[in-house]
Design a protein around this motif. Sequence first.
Motif, mmCIF file in Angstrom:
data_model
loop_
_atom_site.group_PDB
_atom_site.id
_atom_site.type_symbol
_atom_site.label_atom_id
_atom_site.label_comp_id
_atom_site.label_asym_id
_atom_site.label_seq_id
_atom_site.Cartn_x
_atom_site.Cartn_y
_atom_site.Cartn_z
ATOM 1 N N PHE A 277 -24.288 -87.583 27.821
ATOM 2 C CA PHE A 277 -24.165 -85.486 28.356
ATOM 3 C C PHE A 277 -24.122 -86.066 29.365
ATOM 4 O O PHE A 277 -24.127 -87.370 30.536
ATOM 5 C CB PHE A 277 -25.778 -85.952 28.117
ATOM 6 C CG PHE A 277 -26.043 -85.007 27.017
ATOM 7 C CD1 PHE A 277 -25.424 -85.201 25.414
ATOM 8 C CD2 PHE A 277 -27.411 -84.759 26.456
ATOM 9 C CE1 PHE A 277 -25.541 -84.064 24.322
ATOM 10 C CE2 PHE A 277 -27.704 -84.031 25.205
ATOM 11 C CZ PHE A 277 -26.206 -84.851 24.230
ATOM 12 N N ALA B 54 -23.259 -74.666 34.022
ATOM 13 C CA ALA B 54 -24.429 -74.865 33.096
ATOM 14 C C ALA B 54 -24.484 -74.814 31.793
ATOM 15 O O ALA B 54 -25.143 -75.260 31.140
ATOM 16 C CB ALA B 54 -24.966 -75.235 34.496
ATOM 17 N N GLN B 55 -23.766 -73.489 31.908
ATOM 18 C CA GLN B 55 -24.271 -72.838 30.746
ATOM 19 C C GLN B 55 -23.650 -73.288 29.492
ATOM 20 O O GLN B 55 -23.944 -73.901 28.426
ATOM 21 C CB GLN B 55 -24.186 -71.217 30.972
ATOM 22 C CG GLN B 55 -24.288 -69.883 29.930
ATOM 23 C CD GLN B 55 -24.541 -68.951 30.099
ATOM 24 O OE1 GLN B 55 -24.106 -68.346 30.720
ATOM 25 N NE2 GLN B 55 -24.420 -68.459 29.110
ATOM 26 N N GLU C 79 -24.575 -79.350 24.623
ATOM 27 C CA GLU C 79 -24.821 -80.349 24.578
ATOM 28 C C GLU C 79 -26.297 -80.293 23.350
ATOM 29 O O GLU C 79 -26.958 -80.857 22.752
ATOM 30 C CB GLU C 79 -26.349 -80.715 25.765
ATOM 31 C CG GLU C 79 -24.838 -81.749 26.903
ATOM 32 C CD GLU C 79 -25.574 -82.009 28.751
ATOM 33 O OE1 GLU C 79 -26.753 -81.297 28.183
ATOM 34 O OE2 GLU C 79 -24.997 -82.448 29.512
ATOM 35 N N GLU C 80 -26.428 -79.030 23.116
ATOM 36 C CA GLU C 80 -27.740 -78.610 22.459
ATOM 37 C C GLU C 80 -27.287 -78.568 20.981
ATOM 38 O O GLU C 80 -27.566 -79.107 19.917
ATOM 39 C CB GLU C 80 -28.129 -76.997 22.373
ATOM 40 C CG GLU C 80 -29.250 -76.880 23.919
ATOM 41 C CD GLU C 80 -29.367 -75.993 24.482
ATOM 42 O OE1 GLU C 80 -28.902 -74.776 23.834
ATOM 43 O OE2 GLU C 80 -30.136 -75.348 25.481
ATOM 44 N N TRP D 33 -22.064 -76.181 29.517
ATOM 45 C CA TRP D 33 -22.631 -78.063 28.769
ATOM 46 C C TRP D 33 -23.982 -77.792 28.083
ATOM 47 O O TRP D 33 -24.107 -77.991 27.423
ATOM 48 C CB TRP D 33 -22.781 -77.649 30.807
ATOM 49 C CG TRP D 33 -21.455 -78.553 31.263
ATOM 50 C CD1 TRP D 33 -20.821 -78.223 32.023
ATOM 51 C CD2 TRP D 33 -21.625 -80.101 30.663
ATOM 52 N NE1 TRP D 33 -19.113 -79.229 32.669
ATOM 53 C CE2 TRP D 33 -19.874 -80.569 31.013
ATOM 54 C CE3 TRP D 33 -21.627 -80.950 29.843
ATOM 55 C CZ2 TRP D 33 -19.327 -81.631 31.322
ATOM 56 C CZ3 TRP D 33 -20.864 -82.198 29.746
ATOM 57 C CH2 TRP D 33 -19.040 -82.181 30.014
ATOM 58 N N ASP D 34 -24.584 -77.030 28.862
ATOM 59 C CA ASP D 34 -26.239 -76.762 27.642
ATOM 60 C C ASP D 34 -26.188 -76.111 26.371
ATOM 61 O O ASP D 34 -26.750 -77.101 25.638
ATOM 62 C CB ASP D 34 -27.315 -75.209 28.610
ATOM 63 C CG ASP D 34 -27.900 -75.839 30.058
ATOM 64 O OD1 ASP D 34 -27.242 -77.255 30.053
ATOM 65 O OD2 ASP D 34 -28.107 -75.040 29.843
ATOM 66 N N PRO E 2 -26.716 -84.077 36.056
ATOM 67 C CA PRO E 2 -26.578 -83.018 36.181
ATOM 68 C C PRO E 2 -26.689 -82.305 38.326
ATOM 69 O O PRO E 2 -26.162 -81.859 38.498
ATOM 70 C CB PRO E 2 -27.916 -81.906 36.107
ATOM 71 C CG PRO E 2 -28.939 -82.562 35.018
ATOM 72 C CD PRO E 2 -27.952 -84.160 34.702
ATOM 73 N N GLN F 243 -27.595 -89.613 29.866
ATOM 74 C CA GLN F 243 -27.582 -89.549 31.202
ATOM 75 C C GLN F 243 -25.887 -89.505 32.081
ATOM 76 O O GLN F 243 -26.038 -90.726 31.963
ATOM 77 C CB GLN F 243 -28.923 -88.409 31.856
ATOM 78 C CG GLN F 243 -29.591 -87.989 31.173
ATOM 79 C CD GLN F 243 -29.202 -86.843 30.560
ATOM 80 O OE1 GLN F 243 -28.150 -86.165 30.682
ATOM 81 N NE2 GLN F 243 -29.965 -86.002 30.043
#
Length: 638
Positions: free
Chosen positions: A422, A434-435, A441-442, A437-438, A425, A459
Motif C-alpha cells: 500500500f 486519497a479517496q 486498498e479496501e 487510493w482508499d 500517505p 506501507q
Amino acid sequence: MINLLIDGQKRPFPKGTTGLVIAQQLGAPADILAVQVDDAVYDLTRPIEIDATLHFLRWEDHAGKQLFWHSSAHLLAAALERLYPGVKFGIGPPIAQGFYYDVDLGPYSTDSLDLAAIEKEIITLAQQKDPFIRRVVSKQEAIDFFTKKEDPYKLELLEGLADGTITLYQQGDFIDLCKGSHLPHTGWIKAVKILNISGAYWRSNENNKQLTRIYGITFPTKKELTDFLYIREEAQKRSHAKIGKALGLFTFSEKVGLGLPLWLPKGALLCDTLVQFLKKEQIKRGYQPVITPHIGHKALYITSGHYEKYQADCFQPIRTAQPEEEYLLKPMNCPHHCEIYNSAPRSYKELPIRLAEFGTVYRYELHGALHGLTRTRCFTQDDAHIFCRSDQVAAEFAKVIDLVLYVFGLFGFKDYTAQLSFRDPSSDKYIGNAQDWDLAEEAIQAIAKEKGLQATVVQGEAAFYGPKVDFMVKDVLGRSWQLGTVQLDYQLPIRFDLTYMGADGGKHRPVMIHRAPFGSLERFIAILIEHTGGKFPLWLAPEQVALLSLSDKYNQYAVLVEQKLLAAGIRTTLDSRNETIGKKIRETTLRKIPYILVVGEKEMINKTVTVRKQNGQVTILVDDFIQQICEEVVAIAF
C-alpha cells in the motif's frame, strides 16, 4: 500522558516511558529486541514522547533482523579497531542477509586480515554483554570527537548532517556515528561468520578512494548459523549463473552490453516453452494477445507519469533530427496498452477487456546492481492489463490470483505469502487522490481475505499509480523471492482519459488491473533454475531426450529414431560420436536430460530403444515410447 496503540488496544502511559518499561508492564516475552513506534524503530531504553502505534520487535521480524545485523556491524568495527589499530571506518549498514562495513585499512592489506581472529574477537566482545548506549550530541561535539580520532570519513558524513539530529552509539570502548537503533546489549549475538571481502569506492563514487568492504552475518544461536551456511553452500551449487552456463542456456557479452542477456538455443527453447504455455492458458481465460513497439514517444511516458517517477531508471532519450522528436526505450508496457484500449470506442458490454503481451522493457540499472538474470537492463514481462467496470473489479482480481496460484502450483512453489503493498500517505511519490487510493486498498484487502491468502500489509511499497499484491515465494532452500504481482489502478485511466459507454448512455471510467504471474521471465527462469537445480520437468526441459548410439554401426538406425521423435514434437539430441557409451552417459547425465535412450544391435533389429532410469533400464518399442512421453507431457503441463 501518551496513548499507544498496542495489538489493536489503546493504552495510556506517562510521556517518556521506554519500550523496556512498557514490555515489562505488559508481561511481554523476554526476546524483545526493540520497539517500532509508528514507522520508526526505537531502542528499548529510548523514551517515547508521542502518541503512536507500538509494535514489539523480535528476531523473527524483518526489522528485528535489520536491527540485529546493524548492531553486529558495530561489533565488527570494534573488533577491527582492537586487532588493527589505526583503521578508519566508512559506513556499516545491515543488508538483506547480514551486514558489511567499509574500512580504510591504512597500513594493513586485505591479505593480512585474519578472518578467524576477527570472528573470535567479535564473539569475545559479544560475551561482555555491553549495552548499546545512545547519546544525542551537538554537531561540534561530534566533529571534535572524530577529529581527535583522526577519522576523515565520519567527518565527511557529518558535513551533511544538521545540528540537533546527530547521535553517537557506544558499546564497550567503541563509539560510532549512527542514527540507530540497536540491540539492548551485545550478548544477543551468539554466532558470527565473515562471508566475503571486496573493494568498494567511498560513497559509491569511483573518483573516491577504494575501501575494503567486509561482509558478515550473525545469529542469536549457533544452530541458525550452521543452517544458514548449509543453505548458502547449497545455493552456490544451485547458482543459476553456474547451472545456466553448464546447461548452455544463456550468456552475457560486454560487447553487447552489461545486463543484456543472450539466450542460447537451449535457453531460447526454455523461454519459448514458458511463453507458449502461458499464452495458451491466457487464451483459455479470455485474454487477447497484443504486440507493442520496443520504444515509445517521450510524451507517452509523460502522460502516464513514468517519466516523472522513473526518469532516473530510464535510458537516455533517443533524439531524432527531422522532425526533432524524443523517444524512450520502453520502460513499461501499460502506457502502450492504454493507447490500444483508446484506439476504438468502448461499450460496457465489451468489458472486461484483457490485453496480454510478453513485452520486453528496458531499465537503466546501475552497474553494481546487475546480477545474472535476476537483475538485468532488459527483461520480458508476462504483462497483461484488464480494463473493467468497477463492479467487475473483485471478480477479475480474484481470477488473476487464481492464475498466479495455478502457475505456482505447476512449478512446485507451494510455500508463499501475499504482501499487500500500500501507499505511504506521507509520501509525495504517488499520483491520484486519497479517496481512490482508499477505495483500491479496501478492495484488495477484501479480495485477499475472500481468497484466504496469508497476507501482510506493507506501507510504502505500492506502485506510484496504485496498490498491489506481491506474492513472496519460498524456494526449496527456504529462500524468499518476489514472484507474481497484481496491481489495482484508478489513476492511468484518468491520465489517458479512458472511457466506455455505459448502459445509461453516458461515459464512464474503467478500472485497470495490471498483472504478471511470472513477473520478469528472466528472473523467473533464474529462480526456477535454482529451485529445481536445473532438473526441469519433462514438458519444460529444453532437451527432453538424449539418444545415444552404441557405435557407428547403429548411427543410421539412431537417425531414424531421432527423426520419429522430432516429428512427434519431442525435443531430442542425438549423440553419435565415436566415444564409449559410458562417457556419453556420464556427460549426458550432467546435462540433466529427463530421458536417456540407448540404441545398439538388439534395438535396431527389434525397432526398440533402451530407456535408462535411476532404478535400472527398460527396453520399449519406439512407437510406444513416443506415445508414453507425449501422454506424460500433456498430463503434466496442460
